[in-house]
Design an enzyme around this catalytic site. Structure first.
Site: not given
Ligand SMILES: CCCCCCCCCCCCC/C=C/C(=O)SCCNC(=O)CCNC(=O)[C@H](O)C(C)(C)COP(=O)(O)OP(=O)(O)OC[C@H]1O[C@@H](n2cnc3c(N)ncnc32)[C@H](O)[C@@H]1OP(=O)(O)O
Length: 746
Positions: A89, A128, A131, A151
């Site tokens: 996400a 996600g 998932e 997460e």
């Molecule tokens: C009453 C209220 C009820 C509320 C109920 C709500 C229900 C909602 C349901 C929702 C269900 C959702 C379920 C899913 C959840 C998720 O998926 S959470 C996200 C999980 N994923 C992660 O944690 C991945 C995180 N990212 C990474 O591990 C790494 O970034 C990567 C993908 C492996 C890439 O690595 P690398 O190449 O080294 O690049 P980075 O420098 O790390 O990242 C590049 C830029 O991208 C930005 N970024 C990375 N991940 C994300 C992300 N998931 N979302 C947004 N942005 C992301 C990162 O910040 C970098 O950008 P800059 O900061 O500008 O440099």
């Protein structure tokens, strides 16, 4: 929108690329890719920009719906674009009003499809993203891909069915491990665990397409994970009790890992639909929690520190680092050995210099075994001849960079820098691992002060993630960029900070330690103070930490600063330079109590070097006598006061550091504290914590404590803190604007 060409006579891929969403300013967009084949196959190419945003989810929902509704389509392949399946996400969306189709029904519809849906995983399938893949009927991955449900590291749980499908697919113990740690696994491990059906070295999409065609028309009954039961286990209750104990022990108060265990338990004990309800409930408690906010803030803060800048205008994106292939370390004590190991692990060739023969001999034994242990842990190999040892500084003549790690003594360091300046190539970068001494002064001992920076490692240097890169007044942008890049190469989180006594981390720590000593004087015990800090989430309270790192370290610094004078009596015993001072630490050192290494410190240990801290009646008597001697009447101190006094004074110093431009932004300080000082990550770091508590409250409490202790000037709220409050206490991501207006040499 979706056309099948009529001229598809032979096996072919005709690709129709349609942008179904235009790129918005900050939102990712989706592209739809349709591969047509005589046995038609629908090929949903999902998030172009890695992450699910509302528009990406909408794109997937629409294209899957069309594929499933089209009778000519027999199979579906879902893949990512540009070699990445999906990183999960879009975390930035969590802080806003969420819109667009929700993930859970989207994944259910995919799983319920009556045509085979195959996930073609390249790059990452995280959160996600994984998932979604678990909702597909088959998962084919490239060997270099990594998969995981991270997460929990964002204060959440995998709430798109991840906690319910993964245990059904790979069993409860393995799923518990992945979900509660959030660790990424390689494709090979994922295959072994049973997450993947096939791993390929070739073009994953091609392989997935062939596979999807080969299973067209086959029954999908055994492929829908939600219909599986978890593999039975003999003693489920004790398994979950153990898991909960383990998780609570490691979580230091973080709630997400606990919720993850509860959600997996639901998978093991409830039918799927009820398990999904439980997953949703648990997610609802986490989603708006302060901890989720803190962890998501910290996710971006870690990345923000890489975009460093200095008040002189040097910046990460305009400063060119120099290549460093060969480095040297001067001084092979504990720090020097750790730095040598970290450099070698980063693939550099290292010259390790120690002028004391005995110490050199010991280092020659210790370093290879540290390397060996590291290689076993990390599954890496180290070139055995990447390190050469020498007893003379002359051996560093041809290196690109030197890290001085000799004893923390200015006169000694001056001499080393003078020598290095003569021996080294004119363009060699000279770095000091001092933890508090003046980098500008050391630079002034050399012919090229622009090539001098501090590289402040934290013990053990080959393990700890933090590196403070200290720029001096004359450090060149290239020198800062080189040290920052080298830190990154060594796997460190490098934070650029200005030169002042103690830099950012230790300068703040000094105030925290002082307050802890004052609390003892006023009636607290080491146990009470440590308990409050450990319940807050620090791995160790301040006194246990001092015992571990050695009380003599600070004593030596205080002696050098002329503070540790225990011959003073009466009121002057507890005052230095007009401010309150506690000589408690000095007195303990005079009793030979240096902490764990002597078996006695703030606590007692069963032997010198012992690890288990036990309350020490001697210490309590000593405190009673000390208070009596100084006419201090002990009072009852509660945990709230301990936290406010110790943490708010540290935070206040953080604001002062921001005000002076020693750190460029609050993220820098937060990264320093989380990676270097054990600040609990689920509280985001000290500056984020101040934002959470409320800046007004921090000011109010500091003022109150300052009134009670007027001889402690550091309890007075800093100018920046007051200005932020006067500006309506903007959220942390806006603080830089207020700071910039003040330090606008940029
Ligand atoms: C009453 C209220 C009820 C509320 C109920 C709500 C229900 C909602 C349901 C929702 C269900 C959702 C379920 C899913 C959840 C998720 O998926 S959470 C996200 C999980 N994923 C992660 O944690 C991945 C995180 N990212 C990474 O591990 C790494 O970034 C990567 C993908 C492996 C890439 O690595 P690398 O190449 O080294 O690049 P980075 O420098 O790390 O990242 C590049 C830029 O991208 C930005 N970024 C990375 N991940 C994300 C992300 N998931 N979302 C947004 N942005 C992301 C990162 O910040 C970098 O950008 P800059 O900061 O500008 O440099």
């Amino acid at each position: 929108m979706y056309n099948l060409p009529t001229n598809t006579k032979k096996w072919q891929f005709d690709i129709f690329l349609k942008k179904i969403f235009k790129k918005k300013t900050d939102a990712p967009f989706a592209q739809l890719l349709i591969n047509v084949h005589p046995l038609p196959l629908f090929h949903v190419k999902s998030p172009i920009f890695l992450f699910y945003s509302a528009s990406v989810r909408q794109g997937i929902v629409d294209s899957v719906k069309r594929a499933l509704g089209d009778q000519k389509v027999k199979s579906v392949v879902i893949c990512g674009q540009n070699g990445v399946f999906c990183g999960g996400a879009d975390i930035r969306e969590f802080g806003r009003q969420m819109s667009g189709p929700p993930l859970v029904p989207m994944i259910h519809d995919i799983e319920a499809a009556n045509k085979p849906v195959v996930a073609a995983i390249e790059g990452s399938a995280l959160g996600g993203g994984l998932e979604l893949a678990l909702g597909c009927h088959y998962r084919i991955s490239h060997s270099k891909a990594k998969l995981g449900l991270p997460e929990v590291t964002l204060g959440l749980l995998p709430a798109a069915g991840g906690t319910q499908r993964l245990p059904r697919l790979i069993g409860v113990p393995a799923a518990l491990n992945l979900i509660t740690t959030g660790r990424h696994v390689t494709a090979a491990e994922a295959l072994q665990l049973g997450i993947l059906d096939h791993v390929t070295e070739h073009n994953t999409v091609d392989v997935a397409v062939k596979f999807a065609l080969s299973v067209t028309g086959e029954s999908l009954d055994g492929r829908r994970i939600s219909s599986f039961s978890c593999a039975p286990l003999s003693d489920l209750d004790s398994l979950f009790e153990e898991a909960m104990l383990k998780v609570r022990g490691a979580a230091r108060g973080a709630i997400a890992p606990v919720a993850c265990v509860q959600a997996v338990r639901a998978a093991a004990t409830l039918p799927y639909a009820q398990g999904m309800e439980r997953e949703k409930e648990l997610m609802a408690t986490l989603f708006h929690s302060g901890q989720a906010r803190a962890l998501q803030y910290f996710f971006f803060a870690q990345r923000a520190v890489g975009r460093w800048s200095t008040p002189s205008g040097a910046r990460w994106d305009t400063s060119q680092p120099r290549p460093v292939r060969k480095a040297a370390v001067i001084g092979l004590g504990t720090m020097g050995r750790g730095i040598t190991v970290a450099l070698a692990q980063a693939g550099l060739s290292v010259v390790a210099v120690e002028t004391h023969a005995k110490q050199l001999m010991e280092a020659k034994k210790a370093v290879p075994s540290m390397l060996k242990r590291g290689a076993v842990r990390g599954g890496t190999t180290i070139e055995p001849d990447s390190i050469t040892y020498s007893e003379t500084v002359q051996a560093v003549a041809d290196v690109d960079l030197v890290i001085e790690a000799v004893f923390e003594d200015m006169a000694l360091k001056e001499k080393v820098f003078q020598q290095l300046s003569i021996v080294c190539k004119p363009d060699t970068l000279l770095c000091t691992n001092t933890s508090s001494l003046d980098v500008d002064h050391l630079a002034s001992q050399t012919r090229h002060p622009e090539l001098v920076v501090g590289m402040h490692f934290f013990a053990p240097a080959h393990v700890m993630k933090l590196l403070e890169v200290v720029y001096g007044r004359r450090s060149s942008p290239a020198a800062v960029a080189t040290a920052m890049q080298l830190g990154k190469k060594m796997g460190k989180v490098s934070v650029a900070v200005g030169n002042c006594r103690g830099f950012a981390g230790n300068r703040m720590l000094k105030r925290y330690l002082e307050q802890a000593f004052f609390l003892l004087e006023e009636g607290a015990t080491p146990e009470l103070v440590d308990r409050a800090l450990e319940e807050f989430g620090f791995p160790m309270g301040v006194f246990r930490m001092s015992d571990l790192s050695g009380l003599d370290v600070g004593w030596r610094v205080r002696k050098a600063d002329g503070l540790a004078d225990t011959s003073l009596t009466g009121t002057s015993a507890r005052v230095r330079q007009g401010c309150r001072y506690s000589p408690l630490g000095d007195l303990l050192c005079e009793h030979g109590r240096f902490g764990q290494k002597t078996g006695r410190g703030w606590y007692q240990y069963d032997k010198p070097g012992g690890r288990v801290a036990k309350s020490d009646p001697w210490l309590h008597n000593f405190l009673d006598e000390y208070r009596a001697r100084h006419g201090l009447v002990p009072r009852c101190i509660d945990q709230q006061e301990v936290l406010e006094r110790c943490l708010f004074v540290l935070i206040n110093e953080g604001f002062q550091i921001l005000e002076e431009g020693i750190a460029a932004g609050p993220e820098d300080i937060d990264a320093i504290y989380v990676f270097g000082y054990g600040w609990p990550r689920h509280r985001g770091g000290p500056m984020f914590y101040a934002d959470m508590v409320g800046l007004e409250r921090v000011v109010e409490r500091l003022e109150r404590y300052h009134q009670a202790h007027p001889n402690v000037p550091y309890l007075q709220p800093s100018g920046l803190l007051r200005r932020l409050v006067a500006n309506g206490s903007p959220p942390i991501h806006k603080w830089r604007n207020v700071i910039k207006n003040r330090n606008s040499q940029l």
